[in-house]
Design an enzyme around this catalytic site. Structure first.
Site, short mmCIF file in Angstrom:
data_model
loop_
_atom_site.label_atom_id
_atom_site.label_comp_id
_atom_site.label_asym_id
_atom_site.label_seq_id
_atom_site.Cartn_x
_atom_site.Cartn_y
_atom_site.Cartn_z
N THR A 23 0.84 -1.20 0.00
CA THR A 23 0.00 0.00 0.00
C THR A 23 0.87 1.25 0.00
OG1 THR A 23 -1.64 -1.17 1.31
CG2 THR A 23 -1.83 1.21 1.21
N LEU A 24 0.67 2.10 -0.97
CA LEU A 24 1.41 3.34 -1.03
C LEU A 24 0.53 4.54 -0.69
CD1 LEU A 24 3.39 2.68 -4.31
CD2 LEU A 24 4.32 2.70 -2.02
#
Lengths: 245, 260
Positions: A23-24
């Site tokens: 997850t960015l």
């Protein structure tokens, strides 16, 4: 995304050769959740908005869910990660029920379990992008806690996520007291939610209030708050600055 | 119990539907020195007879603290008991870490029983040769369980295991109806008397037994020898004044009823 969590050691977790599998950024997000203790248990409030960046895209997202017999969970942040957390908790409660031995996980246990999950994900640089509010009652003991996406966790008499921390908590610090009645507690929560509605850009005017006591859990039907926009300053907004809009 | 052609493997049934290796493991429990447990609504007391190989050696540790709210007493192969207590401690601490909450005794006991069952169904393993009295406290009150090498477990008001435990059980059977409402001191008194029943005429002193307590607001701990000796002395004085109800005290140096 989760199953390819453990990329081979030779590829650094921070590289983007293969295409990062962690997850960015969050995509569809929920805004503040507020929780307070009152005389008979816990009350939580959250609106039903799922924003896609600055677009208020989804307007029927339920961000308050009951967990087992004794707990309520509210989440802000990435909605898909919230759904993942609900799956984890579903399995946890299932195994707890399968023991069939009269013991059950209370809100304190669920809160700590979630803290472990969030912190472990944070350590792998693949967080669940949520701030959670966990409340419940077991054996007469009220419990209200929060966990952030990096695993910061604590308990308090009133908690909030996101903008709620800045706009709602000051109101609660002044006006919360022990043994609020149900009606007073709802009024207090609505006061906070109204401020958030006026001032938080990602808030929408459709909310749910959830109540948990020793006996039962109820999550209200969605409803709207009354708002007032009839301020004289709004009548002729460009009065002092002709030509602007 | 005699040797027969079905008793070599734990995975061989006898024609009568018995697993002899498991039953032999339960025999090992009966050979160990006695361990006794009694429970009330708020407290559980465990006691064990200290056996030493010779006067020169120290005695074996038979009572283990598993967590603040759980302790065990073992009888049988004490090495197996040590290994199992390490497993139990590990389970408790893992649960506490994840849930910030003490592991319910009933769940620990089931996990232990399932672990024991595995050893009754693998050809390359043998059953654990130790019986455990698990004493603990959780939300639903005070509990005393007995875990068997067979993988069975039972909850008890009071129980005794090991050699000459039948004498103790006879004593406990007379008094067990009063235990639920007993005070902590009464429980300790009763467990000491029960230990005395298992001693074959030997004098009851604090060097020959270990006593431990767990209760509401009282984490599991082993009582120190001095306190036990004082309690023994105070009870023995009373014993001279009023005989035990319904039980014929075995004070002569005759052999006590043999176990089995």
């Amino acid at each position: 995304m989760n199953s390819i969590d453990s990329t081979p050691a030779k590829n650094s977790l921070l590289s983007s050769e293969i295409g990062s599998e962690r997850t960015l950024y969050p995509y569809v997000t929920g805004t503040s959740v507020i929780g307070i203790k009152y005389k008979d248990g816990i009350l939580m409030a959250a609106d039903m908005g799922g924003s896609y960046g600055s677009t208020l895209r989804y307007k029927s997202v339920e961000r308050l869910k009951s967990i087992g017999k004794h707990s309520l969970l509210g989440a802000s942040g990435e909605i898909s990660d919230f759904q993942e957390i609900l799956r984890y908790l579903d399995e946890l409660i299932l195994y707890d029920n399968m023991w069939d031995d009269g013991n059950s996980l209370g809100p304190k246990e669920v809160h700590n379990y979630l803290t472990r999950v969030m912190y472990n994900r944070r350590n792998k640089f693949n967080p669940l992008w949520n701030s959670l509010v966990l409340g419940g009652v077991k054996n007469g003991q009220k419990y209200l806690g929060t966990v952030s996406m990096i695993g910061v966790h604590f308990e308090d008499n009133h908690v909030a996520t996101g903008f709620g921390n800045h706009l709602a908590r000051p109101i609660l610090r002044d006006e919360w007291h022990e043994n609020l009645s149900f009606e007073d507690a709802v009024k207090l929560l609505e006061k906070c939610m109204r401020v958030l509605l006026y001032r938080d850009r990602s808030a929408i005017n459709k909310l749910q209030i959830a109540k948990i006591t020793e006996e039962e859990v109820t999550i209200s039907q969605p409803y709207s708050l009354k708002t007032f926009w009839g301020f004289s300053a709004f009548q002729n907004p460009t009065k002092g600055a002709e030509g602007s809009w | 119990m005699f040797r027969n052609q079905y008793d070599t493997d734990v995975t061989t049934w006898s024609p009568a539907g018995r697993l002899f290796q498991v039953e032999y493991a339960m025999e090992a429990v009966k050979q160990g020195s006695a361990a006794i447990g009694i429970r009330s609504k708020t407290h559980v007391v465990l006691a064990s007879v200290n056996k030493a190989n010779s006067e020169l050696s120290s005695h074996q540790k038979k009572i283990f603290k598993v967590d603040d709210h759980i302790g065990i007493a073992i009888a049988g192969l004490t090495a197996d008991g040590r290994v199992l207590s390490r497993y139990l401690r590990s389970e408790c601490i893992n649960h506490s870490f994840t849930y910030e909450s003490p592991l319910p005794v009933g769940r620990l006991v089931v996990q232990l029983a399932d672990k024991a069952q595995v050893c009754t169904q693998r050809s390359w393993k043998r059953p654990y040769g130790v019986g455990l009295l698990v004493a603990g406290l959780d939300e639903s009150g005070a509990h005393l369980y007995y875990n068997c090498p067979s993988g069975n477990y039972f909850e008890y008001q009071a129980f005794a295991i090991g050699s000459r435990s039948q004498a103790a059980k006879t004593y406990l059977e007379c008094k067990f109806e009063t235990f639920m409402s007993s005070s902590k001191e009464d429980l300790i008194r009763d467990v000491l008397f029960a230990i005395k029943e298992t001693l074959q005429g030997d004098k009851l002193t604090s060097s020959i037994c270990t006593v431990s307590v767990v209760g509401v607001g009282e984490p599991f701990h082993i009582m120190d020898q001095k306190t036990i000796q004082e309690l023994i002395e105070s009870f023995e004085i009373k014993e001279g004044e009023a005989a035990d109800h319904g039980v014929v005290p075995d004070r002569t140096p005759e052999a006590a009823p043999m176990d089995i």
